[in-house]
Structure formats: structure tokens, C-alpha cells
Design an enzyme around this catalytic site. Sequence first.
Site, PDB file in Angstrom:
ATOM      1  N   LYS A 245      26.214  19.984 -11.066  1.00  0.00           N
ATOM      2  CA  LYS A 245      25.715  20.508 -12.335  1.00  0.00           C
ATOM      3  C   LYS A 245      26.350  21.869 -12.651  1.00  0.00           C
ATOM      4  O   LYS A 245      26.710  22.156 -13.795  1.00  0.00           O
ATOM      5  CB  LYS A 245      24.196  20.635 -12.282  1.00  0.00           C
ATOM      6  CG  LYS A 245      23.480  19.281 -12.232  1.00  0.00           C
ATOM      7  CD  LYS A 245      21.989  19.453 -12.041  1.00  0.00           C
ATOM      8  CE  LYS A 245      21.292  18.105 -12.000  1.00  0.00           C
ATOM      9  NZ  LYS A 245      19.852  18.225 -11.768  1.00  0.00           N
TER      10      LYS A 245
ATOM     11  N   SER B 256      15.172  16.347 -13.997  1.00  0.00           N
ATOM     12  CA  SER B 256      15.737  17.700 -14.026  1.00  0.00           C
ATOM     13  C   SER B 256      15.815  18.287 -15.429  1.00  0.00           C
ATOM     14  O   SER B 256      16.435  19.321 -15.621  1.00  0.00           O
ATOM     15  CB  SER B 256      17.136  17.681 -13.406  1.00  0.00           C
ATOM     16  OG  SER B 256      17.997  16.838 -14.128  1.00  0.00           O
TER      17      SER B 256
END
Length: 782
Positions: free
Chosen positions: A721, A678
Site C-alpha cells: 500500500k 482497510s
Amino acid sequence: MAVKEEEHTLPLLPLRGEIVFPHMVLHLDVGREKSIQALENSMVDDHLIFLASQKDAQVEEPSSDDIYSVGTIAKVRQMLKLPNGTIRVLVEGLKRARILSFIDTEEYYQVRVVELRDIERNDLNTEALVRSVLDHFEQYLRLSKKISPETYSVVADIEEPGRLADVITSHLPLKVADKQSILEIADIQLRLEKLLSIINNEKEVLELERKITSRVKKQMEKTQKEYYLREQMKAIQRELGEKEGRAGEVEELREQLAKLQAPPEVKEKVEKEIDRLEKIPTTSAEGGVIRTYIEWLLELPWQKQTEDDLSLEKAEKVLDEDHYGMEKAKERILEYLAVQKMVKRLKGPILCLVGPPGVGKTSLARSIARALNRKFVRISLGGVRDEAEIRGHRRTYVGAMPGRIIQGMKTAGTSNPVFLLDEIDKMSMDFRGDPASALLEVLDPNQNSTFSDHYIEIPFDLSKVMFITTANAVHNIPRPLLDRMEVLYISGYTELEKERIAKDYLLPKQLKEHGLTPENMQVHSDALLKLIRNYTREAGVRNLERTIGTLCRKAAKQIVAGKKKKVVISTRNLPKYMGPEKFRYGRAEETDQVGVATGLAWTEAGGDTLSIEVAILPGKGKLTLTGKLGDVMKESAQAAFSYIRSRAKELNIDPEFHEKNDIHIHVPEGAIPKDGPSAGITMATALVSALTGIPVSRHVAMTGEITLRGRVLPIGGLKEKSLSAHRAGITHVLFPKDNEKDLEEIPKSVRKDMTFTAVSHLDEVLQLALVRNPYESNSSDV
């Protein structure tokens, strides 16, 4: 007339305390090295071996003088090596033979033997001897308890007189010397006469033994008196209704069995085991094993269950009282209750609560049990690596006991508890089996109605149980196990949620545990927020609760010491109680930076922000990666680097920048391992910023993987996140377009404070993340 007998050269197997006759089949255990060598040698040739007995069984290494000269030629029918190193051999006696000479005695005994043929006389004298021997043998069997009476019918059918004598001798409990004397006689009449003499002698000995026993029985010895008195005492106790010894145990167990609610097969099994226990002597160790097994069967809740409280209003109230948030999990429980109310009977669902430590997975399971009015039982699977922990041990093993599932059911006392399997992702396996595979039967609604525990041995119905499992990460759960469960994700809390939880749940609980009240201790809301930001860093609230507990202890000390009557905690005096701030509040950068981009990462403790720094150095195009990066992140960096090289001209970067410069990509906090797909677009953004000299906006954080064509690929953990970005003061999050469906999971309070932009290509990322559009700027610092 005698004819010349046949001679053989055979390996010799000396026997200790045993004689083998012709036509006799016998198992022998062989352990001496010479004997084993002799056996192996016989198997090479014709499987023939010579068996002769030792004169003294105690001699370990016999010489030729220690072995009888007459023995039996035998055929080895079977050989089996035992675990202890010995060999079990099946031999069949063939013929008598006498040793002429010893040929070899080094590796094993090898002898030259000559056969001894039976000398037969088919006359009336032999017939009379046969009848006399059979008659006396029958009388001997009546007196002796060592030989089965059925032996006579076997012996009486033998027609050859010589073989008859051999078989009867082999059955008699004689000394080796007496049996040897029969073996050495080749003349059948002489052999029968010798046998008759021995049987008569044995009969006399037995008669004498019987007379002595009869005489001893008539004497009342001290031990017999004590036994008699004990029996009288037991009879008196029974009359008085008192219970004592094994009889009392059995009676008590039968009373419990009469009250047991269980299927007929279980009651039948318990009845059989009680009958066995009744027949076993009190002093036998096996009695204790059987008693323990019966007690387990009697104490298990075969058909005992609690009645569910199916009130949706009450369940919702209980869940809201105990937990803040967790809307999806609460909704699932209420759905289960609604369906249960409609159909009256529903197989227990298998729920898997997945989330970081401290978010309340275990306590939620306890609240579900309270809402349903069911018993609650919990077992921890962390570190379990033995299959027997789940399925139990076989009863043949010493110290055998049921597995944790059956133990939990006994603890619950009902057949429909809420059963929590904690830390299911932390099981492991070794040579003792795979406990995760053993759990497949437990957690399969179509199989667990007949769960089999190795110790109990009777199928136990687990279909009414509501199983709940917990885990920190789904990827550590074996796929077949995960397939049987319904996963509910419980993510980390926002700062506002933590503040609400601390105010409504944790602070009142800690005040009560420390003997404090709101009258003598008060914590301001801004102090709680500072406590959350600067003294804890976690997805859950476990450390927050401990920190509040620390505050309560320090307040209690001041009150008890008489220094203060009421303690008020504010942001100003918080460091006085808690010391210096432990964590730097993860704020966004104060200024826009060149070559520094903020990424978002998922961890087992929730989400976190990740600064990625790029430095351009004079050199020859070397790409250096530091910060303890895993293989996936290294590959992301390489992909980002290759993409920028391919688009250098469009980005207004010198196409030959890689030949003049070295590039260093660093992710701070090098002691912490980092990996995952990511950080691709974050690395690419930091690289473009460093190469063009355009700063990255301090308000922007991003997550997404990059391809060599600049496409942005989807990622996982968007909610966690986003929460970390919110915590860090980020106002704009760039995320992959394919993750738009995950936006609904993000709390409304977070979405209200932040801007979320879905991107599908790196060009969009660069235009949004950099303060100027690199495709229009001509200001390159390289």
C-alpha cells in the site's frame, strides 16, 4: 418295493449347458428376468429351487417342451448382485426329482416335482461295477489333460456308489445330453453301467487323439521349419555378440541394473521384475508394461546426487547478478548455506515465495539452484485437481504413470535438486481427490524421506530435495500445507527499483534477444521512468520487460529498413514508438477536495490507491453504496456512518443530518470488485469532510479499519500500500498503530520521501487528514 415319493412345488431355474447333480456345490450366473424372479421367490420361502437343463442352450425363452423333465432340487446358499445386472448364486444339489407339471410360466417357471429316490442293491455286482468304474476313470485321467490327477484321490474316498457315479460324471467333459442320461437313472447299478460305457468311449476318443497328435508331430510343417531356423539365427547372433528379441532386452536391463546406485530393496525389486519379463512371451502386451516399469526404476536417481557449492561469496554474487533487491530471500539462502557448511547434512528446507505476479519468484528459485550448483526442476500446479498428478496411478490401470514429483526427480537426474512447485495457491479439488492433501507428505521434512508413489510402489527419499513453492496470495494455500512451509514475502518494486532493474537487467537482456547493442539503441533514464509510469501498471516487471521488447522491435525495424543507424528513445519521442499513454499517472489530487478521501488497497498485483467520494443529497437518511463493493467494505461504511452519528455534536455536525439528507458513498471504477477490511477510516474521513464542508488534504492517504467506538484496527499489506502511495505522489500516509512493526519492510527510499503517522483513533485521523480540525470548526454546510 417303491414307496410314494414326496412332492414339492418349487420355482424352476432353467440351466443352459450345465447339469447340477445331488451333493454338488456350484456357482451359477443368472441373467434372465424369469430366472432372477425364480431365485428371489425361492429366497422368500425355504431357499429351495428346482434346477433343470435346457435341451437347446441357444433358446432364450424356453417352453416346458424345451426343458428336461428330470432335474435336481437344490438349496440356494448365497446370492450376489454383480455390477452388470446379473446375479451370481451358490447352489447345493440335494435330490433328484421329476417334473409332474408346470403350474405357472408367466413371471417365472413354477413346477410341481416328485423326488426320485436312489434304488440301491448292496450286492457283489454293484461292488464290481464300482471297482471297474474307478479303474477305468484312473486310466482316463492318465490320458486326459483337462482334469487334475488329484481328482482321483477325492473320488476314491466316496463310499456311496450312487454319489460316486454322480461326482465322476460331473468331472467328465461330456455333452449335456450324456450327463442328463446319468441324472435320469435312479437305479444305481444301471447308472454305474451307463457311466462305465461313457468312460470307455471317452478313453477310446483320447487314444485316437493321442495317435493323431503323435502323427502330426512327426511331420515337418512350414511353420515348424521357420521356427527352427529362427532359433538357429538367434544362436548365431548370440555367438556374434549381437542382441535380438526379449533375450537381448533382458541382458541390456541386467547390465543397467549392475550399474544402478540404489538401496538393496530397489535392486531386489528390479531383479524380480526382470525375471518376470524374461518368462513372458514376446507377443504378450504385459511385457511392455513390465518393461516400462523396470525402466522407470532404473532411471530414477535413488542415490545419485550433486555436490553442493557452499561458497557464500559465490552464492551472494550469483543472487545479486540475477536479482535486484529481495534482501530477505537472499539472506535466507545464505543462512541455509552457512548452516549446511557447519553441519554437512541438513534436511532440505521448504520455502514458500509469496508475492504479486512478475516480481521474480520463479527466476529466484532458478538462481538458488545455480548458486548451490544443483540441478533445477520446475512443475506448475496451477489448475491441478487430480491426486494422481502428485502420487501417480496404480499400475493396474491402462496408461498408468508416476506422479509429477517422481517425473520431476527423473528429469533432474539427482536426488538433491532444487525443486520448484509453481503456483501452489492455484490448485483445486474435485471427485478425483485433493492434490493439496497429497502434497502434505511431499512437503513434510519428517515424512518425505519415505515418499510413496502409487506407480513406483517403493519409498523414495525426498529429504535431500530443496523444495521451493510460489504463490500470489497466502490465503489461498490450505492451512495444513502452509504450516509445513517457511513463507518469504517478495513484495512489489518501487519506481526507482523498477528503473534500476530495467536499466541493469531488462534492457541489456532485450537488446541481446533482438540483436541490438548499446551502440545502435539507447534509452534515456527519464524515458524508462515514463515507460514505467504511463505504459505499465503492475507490482512486478513482467509487463515492463514486454514493453521494452516492443521498443526493441520497433528500433530493429527502423535499423533494418535503413531509416536510422542509431535509435535514441527519449521522453519526447516515446509516444511515437509506444502510442498514447495507457495509464494515467496516479498522482495525488491537485487541490484539496471536500468529500473525497484517498485510501490504500492491497491487490494480488501489489498495492493501489482508492478514491472514496461522498455526496450529501436532500432526503430521509438513506445510505447508498456503489462501486461494486464486497460485504466487508459495506460493513465498514455502515460502521463509519454509525460512529459519525454518535459523535455528530462533537464534530459540529447537525445531530439530525441523517433525517434530512441521503448519503451516497461511491468508489470509482465500478467494474472492478473491491473488498477488504482497510477502508473504514477512509470512508469515515470522506463522510466527515462532506458533512462539515472541510476539505481533505490532497497529500494524505490512509488505511485502517474502524470500530463503532472509533478505534483504528490493524491491516495487512502495508508495504504494498505504501509503494502505491509513493507511486501516486502521496507524501503523508496514516496507518494503524498496531502496524508500526511493518514499517521496517518499507524500502528506505520510500520512507525518506514520505511521512508515516501511526494512529489509534479516528479523532487523530480527522485532525491529520482534514485541512482544519473539525472539533474546533463551526462551519457546517449541512
